[in-house]
Structures are given as structure tokens and as C-alpha cells.
Motif scaffolding. Structure first.
Motif, PDB file in Angstrom:
ATOM      1  N   ASP A 196       4.183   6.016  -0.809  1.00  0.00           N
ATOM      2  CA  ASP A 196       3.252   7.131  -0.655  1.00  0.00           C
ATOM      3  C   ASP A 196       3.556   7.820   0.673  1.00  0.00           C
ATOM      4  O   ASP A 196       4.593   7.547   1.290  1.00  0.00           O
ATOM      5  CB  ASP A 196       1.793   6.672  -0.757  1.00  0.00           C
ATOM      6  CG  ASP A 196       1.387   5.661   0.308  1.00  0.00           C
ATOM      7  OD1 ASP A 196       2.125   5.496   1.307  1.00  0.00           O
ATOM      8  OD2 ASP A 196       0.324   5.038   0.168  1.00  0.00           O
ATOM      9  N   GLU A 197       2.657   8.688   1.121  1.00  0.00           N
ATOM     10  CA  GLU A 197       2.917   9.442   2.353  1.00  0.00           C
ATOM     11  C   GLU A 197       3.007   8.539   3.586  1.00  0.00           C
ATOM     12  O   GLU A 197       3.546   8.931   4.611  1.00  0.00           O
ATOM     13  CB  GLU A 197       1.854  10.533   2.558  1.00  0.00           C
ATOM     14  CG  GLU A 197       0.458  10.024   2.841  1.00  0.00           C
ATOM     15  CD  GLU A 197      -0.339   9.634   1.601  1.00  0.00           C
ATOM     16  OE1 GLU A 197      -1.442   9.079   1.769  1.00  0.00           O
ATOM     17  OE2 GLU A 197       0.140   9.868   0.475  1.00  0.00           O
ATOM     18  N   LYS A 198       2.520   7.300   3.482  1.00  0.00           N
ATOM     19  CA  LYS A 198       2.588   6.355   4.604  1.00  0.00           C
ATOM     20  C   LYS A 198       3.888   5.562   4.614  1.00  0.00           C
ATOM     21  O   LYS A 198       4.150   4.823   5.542  1.00  0.00           O
ATOM     22  CB  LYS A 198       1.407   5.379   4.534  1.00  0.00           C
ATOM     23  CG  LYS A 198       0.057   6.048   4.657  1.00  0.00           C
ATOM     24  CD  LYS A 198      -1.042   5.044   4.422  1.00  0.00           C
ATOM     25  CE  LYS A 198      -2.369   5.742   4.264  1.00  0.00           C
ATOM     26  NZ  LYS A 198      -3.398   4.868   3.696  1.00  0.00           N
ATOM     27  N   GLY A 199       4.684   5.663   3.540  1.00  0.00           N
ATOM     28  CA  GLY A 199       5.936   4.912   3.456  1.00  0.00           C
ATOM     29  C   GLY A 199       5.931   3.956   2.287  1.00  0.00           C
ATOM     30  O   GLY A 199       5.238   4.160   1.298  1.00  0.00           O
ATOM     31  N   ASN A 246      -7.007   4.737  -2.298  1.00  0.00           N
ATOM     32  CA  ASN A 246      -5.887   4.231  -1.491  1.00  0.00           C
ATOM     33  C   ASN A 246      -4.739   3.705  -2.353  1.00  0.00           C
ATOM     34  O   ASN A 246      -3.644   3.470  -1.842  1.00  0.00           O
ATOM     35  CB  ASN A 246      -6.351   3.114  -0.551  1.00  0.00           C
ATOM     36  CG  ASN A 246      -7.246   3.638   0.546  1.00  0.00           C
ATOM     37  OD1 ASN A 246      -7.138   4.783   0.958  1.00  0.00           O
ATOM     38  ND2 ASN A 246      -8.157   2.799   0.993  1.00  0.00           N
TER      39      ASN A 246
END
Length: 172
Positions: free
Chosen positions: A70-73, A112
Motif C-alpha cells: 500500500d502507500e506505506k510500503g 487499514n
């Protein structure tokens, strides 16, 4: 060695070092379904991973890994067929590896959990095969809550009452 016959001579060459023989490469196809999945918060999601091979693969020969991007890795969820997230019993693998099924189950999904999920299989020869991914989108659950507005124009008398529930209005 050489085989002689009246009609033909056959030459067969073998390497002198048996360790230099290489086995047939593993032909494995990892298929993930669906390509996209939507769910509401609180639901259970099953992301399917099917392993198709020309050779019979023993479950002991395979190491399955699930990870999310995701956008966090990237975050590993399952490694060597076991959940790696600490204190997380919401995520686990389901299915029969001997039948080529290594699905990911996520209980009680939250926002999440959105992202792209990948099923990755490591073969006995070290080759890694990864599925195309499943994009998971989570919608917020709209509760069945009521909002009550009371407006007083004169003390101790309700002039009107509004109850709101999912875009419906009730007046009194």
C-alpha cells in the motif's frame, strides 16, 4: 556407453559428476482470484491463491508467503505458511496445500486493510513465483445510528423533533 547392433550404433554420454545433473525446472503457475475485491468494515474477506503445477508438489516442498503493498510500503502477513503479524489472529491461511490452495482469510476487516495482496511461493529449488495480486478496497460501515435533534421554542414544550437515519428524516 556404446550400444552396437547390426543396424545402428547408439552413443549415450553421461556426465562423470552426478551432482552436475540438474532436475527439470519446476513449472508452477500462481493464480490469484479475484483481481479486485470490495468489502465493508467488519466483514470477512477470502483472497484465493491457486497453485497449478505439472509436477506433483508436496506441501512440505512449498513455502507460501502473503504480503500486502500500500502507500506505506510492503508488509509481510504470512511467511512459511504461518502468520507473522504479532498479536494478530485476524489473518491466516486457509486451504489444502496438497490440492494447491493457499487462500488468505482476513477477519473483521478495517480500512487499514486496503491495499494489493500478493501470494508468493518458494519452490524447493529456490525459485520464487508470485501471483498477479488482488486489490482490496474497504468501505466504511454505515451504522444504524440515529441522530436526535430537539429544538425548544418555549420551555418544556417540543415544537418539533427530527430523527435522522441514512438520509431519512422524520418530523413531529
Amino acid at each position: 556407453f556404446i550400444i552396437l547392433s547390426p543396424s545402428a550404433i547408439l552413443f549415450c554420454l553421461f556426465p562423470t559428476d552426478p551432482l552436475s545433473w540438474t532436475p527439470e525446472p519446476w513449472n508452477l503457475l500462481v493464480t490469484q482470484t479475484p483481481a479486485k475485491e470490495k468489502a465493508k468494515e467488519g466483514e470477512t474477506v477470502v483472497l484465493n491463491c491457486h497453485l497449478n503445477s505439472l509436477q506433483h508438489l508436496s506441501p512440505a516442498d512449498l513455502m507460501v508467503k502473503w504480503y500486502k503493498e500500500d502507500e506505506k510500503g510492503q508488509m509481510d502477513l504470512l511467511e512459511k505458511n504461518v502468520t507473522v503479524l504479532p498479536n494478530n489472529s485476524r489473518v491466516f491461511m486457509s486451504g489444502d496445500l496438497s490440492q494447491g490452495v493457499a487462500s488468505l482469510v482476513i477477519l473483521n476487516v478495517t480500512t487499514n486493510d486496503h491495499g494489493v495482496y500478493f501470494c508468493e511461493v518458494t519452490l524447493p529449488d529456490g525459485k520464487v513465483v508470485t501471483g498477479d495480486g488482488t486489490k482490496l478496497r474497504i468501505r466504511r460501515a454505515l451504522g444504524n445510528t440515529w441522530t436526535l435533534h430537539i429544538i425548544f421554542v418555549r420551555p418544556a414544550k417540543i415544537d418539533w423533533l427530527v430523527c435522522i437515519n441514512k438520509h431519512r428524516y422524520y418530523y413531529k
